[in-house]
Design a protein around this motif. Structure first.
Motif, short mmCIF file in Angstrom:
data_model
loop_
_atom_site.label_atom_id
_atom_site.label_comp_id
_atom_site.label_asym_id
_atom_site.label_seq_id
_atom_site.Cartn_x
_atom_site.Cartn_y
_atom_site.Cartn_z
N LEU A 168 16.27 54.01 89.71
CA LEU A 168 17.32 54.68 88.93
C LEU A 168 18.67 53.97 88.98
O LEU A 168 19.47 54.09 88.06
CB LEU A 168 17.50 56.12 89.40
CG LEU A 168 16.38 57.08 88.99
CD1 LEU A 168 16.56 58.43 89.68
CD2 LEU A 168 16.33 57.25 87.48
N SER A 169 18.93 53.22 90.06
CA SER A 169 20.26 52.62 90.19
C SER A 169 20.24 51.09 90.27
O SER A 169 21.26 50.45 90.02
CB SER A 169 20.96 53.16 91.43
OG SER A 169 20.33 52.69 92.62
N SER A 178 21.10 62.29 86.01
CA SER A 178 21.13 63.75 85.95
C SER A 178 21.12 64.38 87.35
O SER A 178 20.57 63.81 88.29
CB SER A 178 19.94 64.27 85.14
OG SER A 178 18.74 64.05 85.86
N PRO A 179 21.71 65.56 87.46
CA PRO A 179 21.69 66.28 88.74
C PRO A 179 20.27 66.56 89.24
O PRO A 179 20.02 66.54 90.44
CB PRO A 179 22.44 67.58 88.46
CG PRO A 179 23.32 67.26 87.29
CD PRO A 179 22.54 66.25 86.47
N LYS A 210 19.98 58.78 78.31
CA LYS A 210 20.61 57.47 78.38
C LYS A 210 19.62 56.42 78.86
O LYS A 210 18.87 56.64 79.80
CB LYS A 210 21.80 57.52 79.33
CG LYS A 210 22.53 56.20 79.44
CD LYS A 210 23.81 56.38 80.25
CE LYS A 210 24.46 55.08 80.59
NZ LYS A 210 25.03 54.34 79.53
N ASN A 211 19.63 55.27 78.20
CA ASN A 211 18.76 54.15 78.59
C ASN A 211 19.45 53.40 79.74
O ASN A 211 20.51 52.81 79.56
CB ASN A 211 18.52 53.22 77.41
CG ASN A 211 17.52 52.14 77.72
OD1 ASN A 211 17.26 51.83 78.88
ND2 ASN A 211 16.93 51.56 76.70
N LEU A 212 18.83 53.40 80.90
CA LEU A 212 19.41 52.80 82.10
C LEU A 212 18.95 51.37 82.34
O LEU A 212 19.43 50.72 83.26
CB LEU A 212 19.03 53.64 83.33
CG LEU A 212 19.42 55.11 83.31
CD1 LEU A 212 18.83 55.82 84.51
CD2 LEU A 212 20.92 55.26 83.27
N LYS A 213 18.04 50.88 81.53
CA LYS A 213 17.37 49.62 81.80
C LYS A 213 18.33 48.45 82.02
O LYS A 213 18.21 47.73 83.01
CB LYS A 213 16.41 49.28 80.66
CG LYS A 213 15.65 47.99 80.91
CD LYS A 213 14.70 47.67 79.76
CE LYS A 213 14.02 46.35 80.00
NZ LYS A 213 13.18 45.97 78.89
#
Length: 132
Positions: A5-6, A47-48, A85-88
């Motif tokens: 995710l990060s 997201s939370p 949201k696209n995080l790629k």
């Protein structure tokens, strides 16, 4: 899941030079203690519900940690709690920055499972269970 995710590892130490005994020891103790943060800006758009699941997956106490079966039915995975949201792009850039240098080697963690961690005094059995 944290890394996906990060693009960053959950456990790190910026105060010591990489691959020193103290650096590895600090990271090891943070792993055992479950000390991690959702650093900005990497987690700002997450997201939370995703953060809540990460926390439950990273729970140090195996009796309190979410099971794989329960994780699969968690609202973020089974429901609609994920952000659109696209995080790629951001994740890939961070992943490359952090892992291309091989700065988070398993070798350092393995080294500390073979010794007692004098700064946190954690038995080998607990360390291995935590790492698994």
């Amino acid at each position: 899941m944290y890394i996906l995710l990060s693009g960053n590892p959950p456990f790190y130490d910026e105060t010591e030079e990489e691959n020193t005994d103290m650096h590895n020891r600090i990271i090891f103790c943070r792993i055992v203690a479950g000390e991690f943060e959702f650093d900005s800006p990497y987690w700002d758009e997450i997201s939370p519900t995703a953060k809540e699941l990460v926390c439950r997956l990273m729970e140090v106490d195996p009796m309190l940690r979410i099971t794989a079966q329960n994780a699969l039915s968690h609202g973020w995975i089974a429901g609609n709690g994920a952000s659109e949201k696209n995080l790629k792009e951001g994740v890939c850039a961070q992943f490359e920055k952090n892992f291309a240098k091989a700065k988070w080697r398993v070798r350092g963690i393995y080294y500390h499972t073979q010794q007692s961690c004098t700064t946190c005094q954690v038995p080998l059995k607990i360390v291995l269970i935590t790492l698994l």
